[in-house]
Scaffold this active site. Sequence first.
Site, mmCIF file in Angstrom:
data_model
loop_
_atom_site.group_PDB
_atom_site.id
_atom_site.type_symbol
_atom_site.label_atom_id
_atom_site.label_comp_id
_atom_site.label_asym_id
_atom_site.label_seq_id
_atom_site.Cartn_x
_atom_site.Cartn_y
_atom_site.Cartn_z
ATOM 1 N N ASP A 95 -1.551 -9.527 9.565
ATOM 2 C CA ASP A 95 -2.606 -9.794 10.550
ATOM 3 C C ASP A 95 -3.530 -10.878 10.015
ATOM 4 O OD1 ASP A 95 -4.508 -9.798 12.527
ATOM 5 O OD2 ASP A 95 -4.959 -7.668 12.419
ATOM 6 N N LYS A 100 -4.560 0.249 -3.335
ATOM 7 C CA LYS A 100 -5.706 -0.503 -2.824
ATOM 8 C C LYS A 100 -6.636 0.439 -2.071
ATOM 9 C CE LYS A 100 -3.987 -1.651 1.774
ATOM 10 N NZ LYS A 100 -3.598 -2.659 2.740
ATOM 11 N N ALA A 136 -3.933 -11.454 6.916
ATOM 12 C CA ALA A 136 -3.250 -11.884 5.680
ATOM 13 C C ALA A 136 -4.071 -11.638 4.419
ATOM 14 C CB ALA A 136 -2.823 -13.355 5.756
ATOM 15 N N ASP A 139 0.856 -1.191 0.000
ATOM 16 C CA ASP A 139 0.000 0.000 0.000
ATOM 17 C C ASP A 139 0.886 1.234 0.000
ATOM 18 O OD1 ASP A 139 0.881 0.336 2.708
ATOM 19 O OD2 ASP A 139 -0.770 -0.923 3.390
#
Length: 317
Positions: free
Chosen positions: A227, A197, A229, A174
Amino acid sequence: MKNGVYTDYKVFTCNSHPELAEEIAGIMGKPLGKATVTKFSDGEISVNIWETVRGVDCYIVQSTNDPVNDNLMELLIMIDAMKRASAGRINAVIPYYGYARQDRKAKARDPITSKLVANLIVAAGADRVITMDLHANQIQGYFDIPVDHLVGMPILADYFKQKNLPDLCVVSPDHGSVTRARSLAEVLNCPIAIIDKRRPEPNKSEIMNIIGDIEGKNCIIMDDMIDTAGTICNAAKAIKELGAKTVYAGATHAVLSGPAIDRIKDSVFEEMVLLNTIYLPEEKRLPNMKVISVAPLFAEAMTRVHNNGSVSALFDR
């Protein structure tokens, strides 16, 4: 204390990751301090320190991951116990700092919980915090005590350099991770790509576009934590479909909550390289996972803090 340096130090741990604490203490040439952290029958946390800490430079190794509230309270209560036992200096060593993602008001009436946690740690009596890869760098400023912010990227970079992969490209999952990806790309002397994203709701992401050339490349997706995923597995699938040769992942914190393990099992990753800031039980360890210890880096940082040496020199290695 002699000439401004504490003559003795001790390393203690709570329950979040005693294996890491023991490894750190072993590298520093010390046994773990004698302490137990248990619960009373009503769920209240009980801390007992079974040796003197008066005038001693104390280090408490405790990540505040799941169960985050239990681990945080264990840390706070042990800090308070040491303060009341006249410890010379209390250093909270927090490899993974929980609540770090609640670092700002994203919408009206949001709390800034990472600031609240910082206030609690300071109020409990900590004199210094040593942590790694905070989700947002500004969290360092939430503390009114010194914070040594270690970075895991050099450890991951060393590992990928040894693999000698050709045609590398580091991919940021990101916009917020671009700086981290660029730092790794500089070490590996390769280009970067960025995934654009959007996140319609917490723990869900949708990939909109990929900025950069990943076709025919061996790609490394670099992030601070994994986290659920969802983000990283979606990113891997997208760049693989767009022509990436292979896809690797590198991350500091293996939170791996909820459906993470199932998602990683079904993912296209050749290998996922993680650091052990969080205890990873055997049932969460997959064949394509590589876990690297942060103990040597933390032990070196703690030794330098004890001797009033330079911690920033660790970033220039």
